[in-house]
Design a protein around this motif. Structure first.
Motif, PDB file in Angstrom:
ATOM      1  N   THR A   1       0.834  -1.210   0.000  1.00 30.90           N
ATOM      2  CA  THR A   1       0.000   0.000   0.000  1.00 30.90           C
ATOM      3  C   THR A   1       0.862   1.250   0.000  1.00 30.90           C
ATOM      4  N   HIS A   2       2.021   1.200   0.678  1.00 30.70           N
ATOM      5  CA  HIS A   2       2.918   2.364   0.661  1.00 30.70           C
ATOM      6  C   HIS A   2       4.278   2.004   1.257  1.00 30.70           C
ATOM      7  N   GLY A   3       5.197   2.954   1.135  1.00 35.09           N
ATOM      8  CA  GLY A   3       6.595   2.671   1.447  1.00 35.09           C
ATOM      9  C   GLY A   3       7.015   2.950   2.881  1.00 35.09           C
ATOM     10  N   HIS A   4       6.125   2.741   3.850  1.00 31.81           N
ATOM     11  CA  HIS A   4       6.543   2.876   5.249  1.00 31.81           C
ATOM     12  C   HIS A   4       7.006   1.515   5.756  1.00 31.81           C
ATOM     13  N   THR A   5       8.071   1.586   6.576  1.00 29.32           N
ATOM     14  CA  THR A   5       8.749   0.378   7.042  1.00 29.32           C
ATOM     15  C   THR A   5       7.812  -0.662   7.633  1.00 29.32           C
TER      16      THR A   5
ATOM     17  N   GLY B   1      -0.647  11.539   0.046  1.00 25.54           N
ATOM     18  CA  GLY B   1      -0.845  12.399   1.212  1.00 25.54           C
ATOM     19  C   GLY B   1      -0.117  11.813   2.409  1.00 25.54           C
ATOM     20  N   HIS B   2      -0.601  10.662   2.884  1.00 24.68           N
ATOM     21  CA  HIS B   2       0.103   9.976   3.976  1.00 24.68           C
ATOM     22  C   HIS B   2       1.492   9.542   3.488  1.00 24.68           C
ATOM     23  N   SER B   3       1.554   9.190   2.221  1.00 22.99           N
ATOM     24  CA  SER B   3       2.815   8.902   1.544  1.00 22.99           C
ATOM     25  C   SER B   3       2.560   9.177   0.062  1.00 22.99           C
TER      26      SER B   3
HETATM   27 ZN   LIG Z   1       2.141   4.609   6.900  1.00 19.62          ZN
END
Ligand SMILES: [Zn+2]
Ligand SMILES: [Zn+2]
Length: 335
Positions: A86-90, A184-186
């Motif tokens: 969904t996105h690039g957060h660890t 937005g969030h990422s």
């Molecule tokens: Zn996140």
């Protein structure tokens, strides 16, 4: 081994037919993380091809939880054929590289998060300029980077990613999911929408947390207005009038539109609180953040700066605040 679990015959009270989202057979696998946010969700879709959405960070506990979750569905890690991030957060992609290596799964993510998937969180030069303009002491950058370094062991860089774009259709055994680019969030955040009203939401909508649009920069170093972007993504998803959302953290959300309205209202309220801090005397972003929050560590200072500067972006857009440069610092005041 149960390879393709039968379609569950679950009828909602009052519903005329089983909702398609149940037919999707989404299996939530809650994965512990050592991060302040707590556990993260991976979702397993056992159809053809067996698909994992998000993976959790790279820790032994994560792997154990993932194996147990897949095992309950009758699968093993090496049987995963597709991973969608969904996105690039660890906390969401940290173990994707090792699962890819073990299973040969194709990994999909949005191009705009490719730098994050490769482990480039921020370019230090851009961050340094942002902190200086915010009025933070020079030592802050170094201590912030030291804190971030501790997070690096929670992911392996992921160079082999197939790019997802807004509008892409992801086929599953018994249906399709549409990719919605919701920045937005990422910058590369995507949600996956099933036409019968289910949304795999990532961190766009969370039940008990207001997702933070963290500051981001273009390659040239220009700050991206992430909060206005995030609100636009929320409004876009609101129009879909979803029945259920499967978030990146916490249990499924039964009334996502209600939660979206709450999040929008929360930001409206917060914007007015930030406006109330502004007066005729110009203040730095750091001063405003300190007036709003107290006793923050480095990571939370960064989140707080992101939150406040996002609302300043909105107020400037509405011509209710102004920003001017004095030396290397940016100063905000009421307009
Ligand atoms: Zn996140
Ligand atoms: Zn998250």
């Amino acid at each position: 081994m149960l390879r393709t679990p039968g379609r569950r015959e679950v009828w909602l009270r009052g519903a005329e037919k089983p909702s398609a989202y149940l037919a999707m057979q989404i299996q939530r696998i809650e994965i512990p993380t050592p991060l302040p946010v707590g556990p993260v969700n991976a979702y397993f879709l056992p159809g053809d091809p067996p698909t994992l959405i998000d993976t959790g960070p790279k820790t032994e506990e994560t792997r154990a939880a993932l194996e147990a979750g897949l095992g309950a569905a009758g699968f093993r890690v090496d049987e995963i054929r597709r991973i969608i991030l969904t996105h690039g957060h660890t906390d969401h992609f940290g173990s994707a590289a090792s699962i890819q290596e073990q299973s040969g799964a194709e990994v999909f993510g949005h191009d705009a998060d490719r730098p994050k998937f490769n482990g480039e969180r921020w370019l230090v030069g851009h961050l340094s300029k942002f902190f200086t303009e915010a009025g933070l002491p020079p030592a802050f950058l170094q201590s912030f980077l030291d804190t971030l370094r501790g997070y690096r062991e929670l992911f392996d860089p992921l160079p082999r990613i197939t790019a997802l774009q807004d509008g892409d259709q992801v086929s599953m055994g018994n249906g399709r999911l549409r990719v919605l680019h919701c920045p937005g969030h990422s910058q590369g955040h995507v949600c996956l929408y099933h036409e019968d009203g289910a949304l795999i939401a990532g961190d766009l909508i969370l039940e008990t947390i207001s997702p933070n649009p963290v500051v981001e920069f273009t390659v040239e170093g220009k700050r991206i207005p992430t909060l206005p972007q995030y609100l636009q993504s929320l409004r876009r998803v609101l129009l879909l009038n979803c029945e259920v959302a499967y978030p990146g953290h916490g249990a499924p959300i039964a009334n996502p539109s209600g939660r979206i309205r709450e999040l929008i209202a929360h930001h409206d309220e917060r914007k007015e609180q930030v406006r109330a801090l502004l007066g005729p005397t110009a203040k730095t972003l750091h001063e405003l953040t300190q007036e709003f929050y107290h006793e923050l560590d480095h990571i939370n200072t960064m989140l707080a700066l992101s939150e406040i500067v996002g609302h300043l972006d909105l107020l400037i857009e509405e011509k209710r605040a102004s920003v001017q440069r004095r030396g290397r610092t940016l100063l905000y005041k009421a307009k």
